[in-house]
Motif scaffolding. Structure first.
Motif, PDB file in Angstrom:
ATOM      1  N   HIS A  36       0.851  -1.201   0.000  1.00 44.56           N
ATOM      2  CA  HIS A  36       0.000   0.000   0.000  1.00 44.56           C
ATOM      3  C   HIS A  36       0.883   1.246   0.000  1.00 44.56           C
ATOM      4  N   ARG A 105      -8.131  -0.550   9.708  1.00 44.42           N
ATOM      5  CA  ARG A 105      -9.341   0.161  10.146  1.00 44.42           C
ATOM      6  C   ARG A 105      -9.394   1.604   9.654  1.00 44.42           C
ATOM      7  N   TYR A 107      -7.103   3.264   7.407  1.00 46.85           N
ATOM      8  CA  TYR A 107      -6.587   3.624   6.083  1.00 46.85           C
ATOM      9  C   TYR A 107      -7.046   2.666   4.985  1.00 46.85           C
ATOM     10  N   GLY A 108      -7.819   1.665   5.364  1.00 41.59           N
ATOM     11  CA  GLY A 108      -8.377   0.746   4.367  1.00 41.59           C
ATOM     12  C   GLY A 108      -7.388  -0.212   3.755  1.00 41.59           C
ATOM     13  N   THR A 109      -6.286  -0.500   4.468  1.00 44.43           N
ATOM     14  CA  THR A 109      -5.319  -1.449   3.939  1.00 44.43           C
ATOM     15  C   THR A 109      -5.827  -2.884   4.120  1.00 44.43           C
ATOM     16  N   SER A 110      -5.180  -3.793   3.429  1.00 46.91           N
ATOM     17  CA  SER A 110      -5.542  -5.199   3.563  1.00 46.91           C
ATOM     18  C   SER A 110      -5.054  -5.727   4.917  1.00 46.91           C
TER      19      SER A 110
END
Length: 115
Positions: A36, A105, A107-110
């Motif tokens: 990311h 939560r 930053y929307g990372t995996s």
């Protein structure tokens, strides 16, 4: 708005006449940054030397809080439910799994796949 600050250790250090070495937890965190790359713009990412004291962290979190990886959270409410520590007016996370969860939560990372 202040950015979250992420500290990781640079690879290739020596310890007790052994090396070159790397911090496994920092490597996992750096791997997430690789997956990311936009995080490098959204976070204040600081890669520091292994040797203690680590003045960049000491200046913000004191002498006793130099472990890495370390995420200083700009908005503590975003870390609710995660294992956090505090120093003066700063909230931080030293557990790499909690850091990864925080990044997912907020930053929307995996997230890592588990068996």
């Amino acid at each position: 708005m202040a950015k979250d600050i992420l500290f990781t250790l640079a690879a290739g250090f020596t310890r007790d006449l052994q090396g070159p070495l790397y911090c496994p937890e920092c490597a996992i965190t750096e791997g997430l940054l690789h997956y990311h790359p936009e995080l490098r713009e959204r976070l204040d990412v600081r890669t520091i030397d292994f040797k203690r004291p680590r003045p960049e962290i000491v200046a913000l979190l004191g002498e006793t809080n130099q472990d890495c990886p370390c995420l200083i959270v700009a908005e503590p409410a975003k870390a609710d439910g995660l294992p956090v520590s505090t120093f003066e007016d700063k909230t931080f996370i030293n557990d790499h799994k909690a850091i990864i969860e925080y990044l997912a939560r907020n930053y929307g990372t995996s997230r890592p796949a588990h068996d």
